[in-house]
Design an enzyme around this catalytic site. Structure first.
Site, PDB file in Angstrom:
ATOM      1  N   GLY A  46      40.166  41.547  52.483  1.00 39.94           N
ATOM      2  CA  GLY A  46      39.432  40.685  51.576  1.00 39.94           C
ATOM      3  C   GLY A  46      39.886  39.389  51.616  1.00 39.94           C
ATOM      4  N   GLN A  51      40.199  30.655  49.640  1.00 36.69           N
ATOM      5  CA  GLN A  51      41.652  30.833  50.153  1.00 36.69           C
ATOM      6  C   GLN A  51      41.706  29.568  51.922  1.00 36.69           C
ATOM      7  OE1 GLN A  51      41.693  35.881  49.704  1.00 36.69           O
ATOM      8  NE2 GLN A  51      43.718  34.913  49.660  1.00 36.69           N
ATOM      9  N   CYS A 116      48.487  39.749  48.238  1.00 37.71           N
ATOM     10  CA  CYS A 116      47.404  38.214  48.450  1.00 37.71           C
ATOM     11  C   CYS A 116      48.029  37.301  49.743  1.00 37.71           C
ATOM     12  CB  CYS A 116      47.072  37.646  47.414  1.00 37.71           C
ATOM     13  SG  CYS A 116      45.569  36.801  47.258  1.00 37.71           S
ATOM     14  N   LEU A 117      47.178  37.589  50.712  1.00 35.25           N
ATOM     15  CA  LEU A 117      47.219  36.634  52.021  1.00 35.25           C
ATOM     16  C   LEU A 117      47.426  34.698  51.586  1.00 35.25           C
ATOM     17  CD1 LEU A 117      44.094  37.953  54.194  1.00 35.25           C
ATOM     18  CD2 LEU A 117      46.682  38.120  54.825  1.00 35.25           C
ATOM     19  N   HIS A 158      39.746  40.902  43.048  1.00 31.35           N
ATOM     20  CA  HIS A 158      40.554  40.386  43.092  1.00 31.35           C
ATOM     21  C   HIS A 158      39.993  39.144  43.768  1.00 31.35           C
ATOM     22  CE1 HIS A 158      44.710  39.322  45.482  1.00 31.35           C
ATOM     23  NE2 HIS A 158      43.919  38.838  45.832  1.00 31.35           N
ATOM     24  N   GLU A 159      38.958  39.581  44.699  1.00 31.35           N
ATOM     25  CA  GLU A 159      38.530  37.865  45.925  1.00 31.35           C
ATOM     26  C   GLU A 159      37.450  37.599  44.748  1.00 31.35           C
ATOM     27  OE1 GLU A 159      39.866  37.473  48.360  1.00 31.35           O
ATOM     28  OE2 GLU A 159      40.963  39.912  48.763  1.00 31.35           O
ATOM     29  N   HIS A 162      40.015  34.905  42.740  1.00 36.32           N
ATOM     30  CA  HIS A 162      40.516  34.050  43.412  1.00 36.32           C
ATOM     31  C   HIS A 162      38.932  33.068  43.792  1.00 36.32           C
ATOM     32  CE1 HIS A 162      43.641  34.581  45.943  1.00 36.32           C
ATOM     33  NE2 HIS A 162      43.112  35.500  46.444  1.00 36.32           N
TER      34      HIS A 162
END
Ligand code: ZN
Length: 194
Positions: A46, A51, A116-117, A158-159, A162
């Site tokens: 995701g 991000q 997470c990236l 999660h996304e 963000h």
């Protein structure tokens, strides 16, 4: 398509709230495509616009694809059909693009280990809703709903966090959160100093 820069903690853009997209125009096709390419390349399941430094409410997810290293295939193994990214075969893609997503129903609790990236080399168990219903606009600007559970439900929550400027580490207990942030800042300084 182009790969985008992924911002990492403690970059300020990750703590900011993204604004709603009022009209879904052509520009967003390109952005969504680039976000998907960046996500598959990472690889991740995701990615939210924050991000990649864009404060608009768009996320991409795919919890179904598989990455195969051709070197891991044994003689006689079937080679999965898919595209090759960085020498890896990506198969079973099911990309989802959600614009202005909001949770309109949630039920139950579940916890899963998350990564997470934007928070490299750190994982932690986070408690979230088990089942959710999300209302969003697709890339054509049409309003849709999506029912999700399991990994997809976790990934969507999660996304969507963000977009609010919230990272998964913000959802940990105060003590764990402070510890995680200190550790991450230290790791980042070491990396920048090298
Ligand atoms: Zn993330």
């Amino acid at each position: 398509m182009a790969k985008l820069k992924i911002y990492t903690f403690p970059d300020a853009v990750l703590a900011k709230k993204a604004i709603p997209i009022e009209r879904v125009g052509k520009d967003y096709f390109k952005l969504a495509d680039n976000m998907l390419e960046t996500m598959y390349d990472a690889p991740g399941i995701g990615l939210a616009a924050n991000q990649v430094g864009i404060l608009e409410r768009i996320i991409v997810v795919d919890t179904e694809y598989e990455v195969t290293d051709p070197e891991d295939l044994k003689p006689g193994d079937p080679v999965p059909a898919g595209e090759v990214v960085n020498g890896q075969i990506i198969s079973g893609k099911n990309p989802l693009i959600l614009i202005n997503p909001e949770i309109v129903f949630r039920e139950g609790k579940s916890s899963m280990k998350e990564a997470c990236l934007s928070v490299p080399d750190y994982t932690a168990e986070v408690q979230r809703s088990e089942i959710i219903k999300v209302r969003y606009q697709n890339i054509d600007g049409l309003t849709k709903t999506l029912d999700a559970e399991g990994l997809l439900a976790v990934c969507l929550q999660h996304e969507m966090d963000h977009l609010e400027g919230t990272l998964f580490i913000d959802r940990l207990s105060q003590l764990k959160k402070e510890f995680a942030k200190k550790k991450l800042i230290k790791a980042r300084k070491l990396e920048e100093g090298s």
